[in-house]
Design a protein around this motif. Structure first.
Motif, PDB file in Angstrom:
ATOM      1  N   VAL A   1     -10.774  -9.693 -10.949  1.00 29.21           N
ATOM      2  CA  VAL A   1     -10.917  -8.908  -9.781  1.00 29.21           C
ATOM      3  C   VAL A   1      -9.535  -8.645  -9.121  1.00 29.21           C
ATOM      4  O   VAL A   1      -9.009  -9.532  -8.825  1.00 29.21           O
ATOM      5  CB  VAL A   1     -11.963  -9.227  -8.765  1.00 29.21           C
ATOM      6  CG1 VAL A   1     -11.991  -8.299  -7.749  1.00 29.21           C
ATOM      7  CG2 VAL A   1     -13.424  -9.472  -9.516  1.00 29.21           C
ATOM      8  N   ILE A   2      -9.290  -7.424  -8.911  1.00 24.34           N
ATOM      9  CA  ILE A   2      -8.011  -7.165  -8.278  1.00 24.34           C
ATOM     10  C   ILE A   2      -8.226  -6.378  -6.786  1.00 24.34           C
ATOM     11  O   ILE A   2      -8.953  -5.416  -6.619  1.00 24.34           O
ATOM     12  CB  ILE A   2      -6.924  -6.226  -8.797  1.00 24.34           C
ATOM     13  CG1 ILE A   2      -6.766  -6.905 -10.368  1.00 24.34           C
ATOM     14  CG2 ILE A   2      -5.718  -6.202  -8.163  1.00 24.34           C
ATOM     15  CD1 ILE A   2      -5.697  -5.934 -10.994  1.00 24.34           C
ATOM     16  N   ASN A   3      -7.752  -7.265  -5.925  1.00 23.74           N
ATOM     17  CA  ASN A   3      -8.260  -6.717  -4.430  1.00 23.74           C
ATOM     18  C   ASN A   3      -6.863  -6.353  -3.711  1.00 23.74           C
ATOM     19  O   ASN A   3      -5.820  -7.421  -3.658  1.00 23.74           O
ATOM     20  CB  ASN A   3      -9.072  -7.868  -3.638  1.00 23.74           C
ATOM     21  CG  ASN A   3      -9.798  -7.144  -2.535  1.00 23.74           C
ATOM     22  OD1 ASN A   3     -11.107  -7.103  -2.511  1.00 23.74           O
ATOM     23  ND2 ASN A   3      -9.174  -7.229  -1.456  1.00 23.74           N
ATOM     24  N   PRO A   4      -6.687  -5.349  -2.605  1.00 23.49           N
ATOM     25  CA  PRO A   4      -5.539  -5.363  -1.878  1.00 23.49           C
ATOM     26  C   PRO A   4      -5.383  -6.268  -0.749  1.00 23.49           C
ATOM     27  O   PRO A   4      -6.801  -6.782  -0.436  1.00 23.49           O
ATOM     28  CB  PRO A   4      -5.852  -3.911  -1.536  1.00 23.49           C
ATOM     29  CG  PRO A   4      -6.743  -3.333  -2.251  1.00 23.49           C
ATOM     30  CD  PRO A   4      -7.328  -4.195  -2.857  1.00 23.49           C
ATOM     31  N   ILE A   5      -4.361  -6.656  -0.257  1.00 20.29           N
ATOM     32  CA  ILE A   5      -4.526  -7.640   1.050  1.00 20.29           C
ATOM     33  C   ILE A   5      -3.597  -7.111   2.038  1.00 20.29           C
ATOM     34  O   ILE A   5      -2.474  -6.783   1.758  1.00 20.29           O
ATOM     35  CB  ILE A   5      -4.265  -9.149   0.435  1.00 20.29           C
ATOM     36  CG1 ILE A   5      -4.431 -10.036   1.447  1.00 20.29           C
ATOM     37  CG2 ILE A   5      -2.931  -9.309  -0.329  1.00 20.29           C
ATOM     38  CD1 ILE A   5      -4.201 -11.624   1.040  1.00 20.29           C
ATOM     39  N   GLY A   6      -4.052  -7.380   3.105  1.00 19.19           N
ATOM     40  CA  GLY A   6      -3.375  -6.827   4.483  1.00 19.19           C
ATOM     41  C   GLY A   6      -3.207  -8.039   5.208  1.00 19.19           C
ATOM     42  O   GLY A   6      -2.695  -8.952   5.049  1.00 19.19           O
ATOM     43  N   GLY A   7      -4.630  -8.390   6.065  1.00 15.97           N
ATOM     44  CA  GLY A   7      -4.819  -9.457   6.777  1.00 15.97           C
ATOM     45  C   GLY A   7      -5.513 -10.474   5.845  1.00 15.97           C
ATOM     46  O   GLY A   7      -4.920 -11.669   5.925  1.00 15.97           O
ATOM     47  N   GLY A   8      -6.499 -10.279   4.833  1.00 13.87           N
ATOM     48  CA  GLY A   8      -6.944 -11.133   4.141  1.00 13.87           C
ATOM     49  C   GLY A   8      -8.357 -11.256   3.971  1.00 13.87           C
ATOM     50  O   GLY A   8      -9.053 -11.883   2.917  1.00 13.87           O
TER      51      GLY A   8
ATOM     52  N   ILE B   1     -11.299  10.710  -7.597  1.00 15.49           N
ATOM     53  CA  ILE B   1     -11.906   9.544  -6.395  1.00 15.49           C
ATOM     54  C   ILE B   1     -10.431   9.638  -5.411  1.00 15.49           C
ATOM     55  O   ILE B   1      -9.542   9.647  -5.905  1.00 15.49           O
ATOM     56  CB  ILE B   1     -11.874   8.309  -7.119  1.00 15.49           C
ATOM     57  CG1 ILE B   1     -13.177   8.071  -7.725  1.00 15.49           C
ATOM     58  CG2 ILE B   1     -11.897   7.192  -5.891  1.00 15.49           C
ATOM     59  CD1 ILE B   1     -13.423   6.734  -8.378  1.00 15.49           C
ATOM     60  N   ILE B   2     -10.925  10.139  -4.130  1.00 19.89           N
ATOM     61  CA  ILE B   2      -9.942   9.835  -3.100  1.00 19.89           C
ATOM     62  C   ILE B   2      -9.918   8.471  -2.562  1.00 19.89           C
ATOM     63  O   ILE B   2     -10.967   7.949  -1.718  1.00 19.89           O
ATOM     64  CB  ILE B   2     -10.414  10.951  -2.138  1.00 19.89           C
ATOM     65  CG1 ILE B   2     -10.350  12.586  -2.824  1.00 19.89           C
ATOM     66  CG2 ILE B   2      -9.383  11.102  -1.023  1.00 19.89           C
ATOM     67  CD1 ILE B   2     -10.817  13.689  -1.773  1.00 19.89           C
ATOM     68  N   ALA B   3      -8.897   8.137  -2.777  1.00 23.91           N
ATOM     69  CA  ALA B   3      -8.518   6.643  -2.045  1.00 23.91           C
ATOM     70  C   ALA B   3      -7.303   6.747  -1.137  1.00 23.91           C
ATOM     71  O   ALA B   3      -6.385   7.584  -1.278  1.00 23.91           O
ATOM     72  CB  ALA B   3      -8.226   5.561  -3.055  1.00 23.91           C
ATOM     73  N   GLU B   4      -7.345   6.072   0.039  1.00 27.30           N
ATOM     74  CA  GLU B   4      -6.095   6.052   0.685  1.00 27.30           C
ATOM     75  C   GLU B   4      -5.183   5.051   0.101  1.00 27.30           C
ATOM     76  O   GLU B   4      -5.416   4.456  -0.819  1.00 27.30           O
ATOM     77  CB  GLU B   4      -6.556   5.350   2.166  1.00 27.30           C
ATOM     78  CG  GLU B   4      -7.219   4.016   2.101  1.00 27.30           C
ATOM     79  CD  GLU B   4      -7.449   3.576   3.432  1.00 27.30           C
ATOM     80  OE1 GLU B   4      -6.679   3.049   4.188  1.00 27.30           O
ATOM     81  OE2 GLU B   4      -8.711   3.833   3.801  1.00 27.30           O
ATOM     82  N   PRO B   5      -3.937   5.021   0.498  1.00 27.27           N
ATOM     83  CA  PRO B   5      -2.670   4.266  -0.248  1.00 27.27           C
ATOM     84  C   PRO B   5      -3.406   2.646  -0.298  1.00 27.27           C
ATOM     85  O   PRO B   5      -3.131   2.179  -1.501  1.00 27.27           O
ATOM     86  CB  PRO B   5      -1.691   4.531   0.706  1.00 27.27           C
ATOM     87  CG  PRO B   5      -1.773   5.796   1.328  1.00 27.27           C
ATOM     88  CD  PRO B   5      -3.256   6.012   1.585  1.00 27.27           C
ATOM     89  N   ALA B   6      -3.856   2.176   0.963  1.00 28.13           N
ATOM     90  CA  ALA B   6      -4.174   0.912   0.574  1.00 28.13           C
ATOM     91  C   ALA B   6      -5.427   0.770  -0.246  1.00 28.13           C
ATOM     92  O   ALA B   6      -5.426  -0.439  -0.965  1.00 28.13           O
ATOM     93  CB  ALA B   6      -4.800   0.233   1.965  1.00 28.13           C
ATOM     94  N   GLY B   7      -6.350   1.781  -0.432  1.00 29.86           N
ATOM     95  CA  GLY B   7      -7.533   1.665  -1.355  1.00 29.86           C
ATOM     96  C   GLY B   7      -7.042   1.479  -2.766  1.00 29.86           C
ATOM     97  O   GLY B   7      -7.872   1.127  -3.640  1.00 29.86           O
ATOM     98  N   ALA B   8      -5.668   2.292  -2.913  1.00 29.20           N
ATOM     99  CA  ALA B   8      -5.543   2.383  -4.334  1.00 29.20           C
ATOM    100  C   ALA B   8      -4.428   1.348  -4.818  1.00 29.20           C
ATOM    101  O   ALA B   8      -4.041   1.373  -6.139  1.00 29.20           O
ATOM    102  CB  ALA B   8      -4.739   3.662  -4.512  1.00 29.20           C
ATOM    103  N   ALA B   9      -4.267   0.302  -4.068  1.00 31.55           N
ATOM    104  CA  ALA B   9      -3.254  -0.561  -4.317  1.00 31.55           C
ATOM    105  C   ALA B   9      -3.741  -1.333  -5.473  1.00 31.55           C
ATOM    106  O   ALA B   9      -2.821  -1.764  -6.239  1.00 31.55           O
ATOM    107  CB  ALA B   9      -2.632  -1.332  -2.996  1.00 31.55           C
ATOM    108  N   SER B  10      -4.901  -1.654  -5.567  1.00 28.09           N
ATOM    109  CA  SER B  10      -5.547  -2.539  -6.717  1.00 28.09           C
ATOM    110  C   SER B  10      -5.000  -1.982  -8.222  1.00 28.09           C
ATOM    111  O   SER B  10      -4.751  -2.434  -8.957  1.00 28.09           O
ATOM    112  CB  SER B  10      -6.929  -2.650  -6.685  1.00 28.09           C
ATOM    113  OG  SER B  10      -7.682  -1.295  -6.698  1.00 28.09           O
ATOM    114  N   LEU B  11      -5.144  -0.358  -8.088  1.00 31.67           N
ATOM    115  CA  LEU B  11      -4.913   0.178  -9.387  1.00 31.67           C
ATOM    116  C   LEU B  11      -3.412   0.051  -9.589  1.00 31.67           C
ATOM    117  O   LEU B  11      -2.909  -0.154 -10.747  1.00 31.67           O
ATOM    118  CB  LEU B  11      -5.229   1.653  -9.404  1.00 31.67           C
ATOM    119  CG  LEU B  11      -4.862   2.527 -10.615  1.00 31.67           C
ATOM    120  CD1 LEU B  11      -5.285   1.968 -11.704  1.00 31.67           C
ATOM    121  CD2 LEU B  11      -5.367   4.022 -10.181  1.00 31.67           C
TER     122      LEU B  11
END
Length: 316
Positions: A172-179, A272-282
């Motif tokens: 599983v790949i998940n973007p991280i900002g705060g966590g 699929i429309i993703a914001e930049p943070a939402g697409a970071a996993s790809l």
């Protein structure tokens, strides 16, 4: 002392959240599977009412905590909408402190949900300090978007859903900002099966968590320079670090260019429309090499892309 949530806590949260939020789709992408050389599944958190995963945490929070007068938070957008949405469910006031530069569509969405927006600072961390002071001044409940354990329990339900739909997931790949997203991923998957790999991805221009996890100590750069405002934080927070340190399998940095390419690719291949943070996993997945037999889940954590950026990327 910070409380570390458990898988049992996430399961309890699922019972509460299921009354208010529907299960999001986990879809197989034939085109991305062919491109990446593995079985790619997309967890579409951008289909939630606020178009981002953070609403799970706040919906749980307001249903298990006694909110008195109202709530104040600091946010770059998605947590703001989550707070406004959740506070509205229980008829409470929501005040959101935002840094300058948040996309207009996110500000308007917060207001439409009944939230009050206050602007302070240039980055999230400056807004956070102001929100704490405002809460004390006005007698509101301050909710920290990263160091509040209940948020992890609510957010973790998205990973619980992945396990239900794809029990044999490998990575599983998940973007991280705060966590809270990546932290809850570790809580769920590593508790279910330590062999499930969890990778988090951070923007090059906001690399505090990356540096912290690589060096095994909390490092805060004070810098958050990235187009992906949803993961733009200039510091590492204690709860997320405690959960992730020595348990996360890897953390990857991606450039803004790689993030934008991922946003465009998701739209081109899957509409699929993703914001930049939402697409970071790809964006991170594009940098990795996979076994053809591996089942990989990319967490598409948000779809609140600005109108300006959407017009630029999707109309070229």
């Amino acid at each position: 002392m910070l409380r570390i949530p458990t898988l049992r806590d996430v399961i309890k949260a699922r019972k509460v959240i299921s009354r208010f939020l529907y299960k999001t789709p986990l879809v197989y992408s034939k085109s991305l599977s062919s491109l990446l050389g593995c079985d790619v599944y997309l967890k579409l958190e951008n289909t939630l009412p606020t178009k981002a995963f953070k609403v799970r945490g706040m919906v749980y929070y307001v249903n298990v905590k006694e909110v008195k007068k109202g709530i104040v938070v600091a946010s770059t957008g998605n947590f703001a909408q989550a707070t406004a949405y959740a506070a509205n469910l229980v008829g409470k006031k929501a005040v959101i402190v935002m840094p300058q530069g948040v996309p207009t569509n996110k500000i308007e969405a917060v207001k439409e949900l009944g939230g009050e927006v206050v602007f302070y600072g240039k980055i999230f961390d400056e807004s956070l300090g102001y929100a704490k002071n405002l809460a004390e001044k006005e007698g509101l409940d301050f909710v920290h978007s990263v160091n509040e354990s209940l948020l992890y329990e609510g957010v973790g339900t998205m990973h619980l859903e992945v396990l239900e739909d794809l029990p044999d997931v490998d990575l599983v790949i998940n973007p991280i900002g705060g966590g809270s997203g990546a932290g809850s991923a570790v809580i769920v998957y590593k508790s279910a099966d330590p062999k499930i790999e969890v990778i988090c991805v951070q923007a090059e221009g906001a690399s505090s968590v990356y540096q912290s996890l690589k060096q095994g100590k909390i490092i805060s750069t004070g810098i958050a320079n990235t187009i992906a405002e949803g993961i733009a934080t200039g510091r590492t927070y204690e709860l997320a670090f405690t959960i992730l340190n020595k348990r996360i399998d890897d953390v990857i940095l991606v450039s803004d260019e790689e993030i934008i390419n991922a946003v465009k690719l998701l739209f081109k291949k899957e509409r699929i429309i993703a914001e930049p943070a939402g697409a970071a996993s790809l964006a991170a997945a594009m940098k990795l090499k996979f076994s053809s037999k591996k089942k990989v889940v990319l967490m598409i954590t948000g779809g609140n892309i600005s109108d300006q950026l959407a017009n630029k990327l999707f109309n070229d």
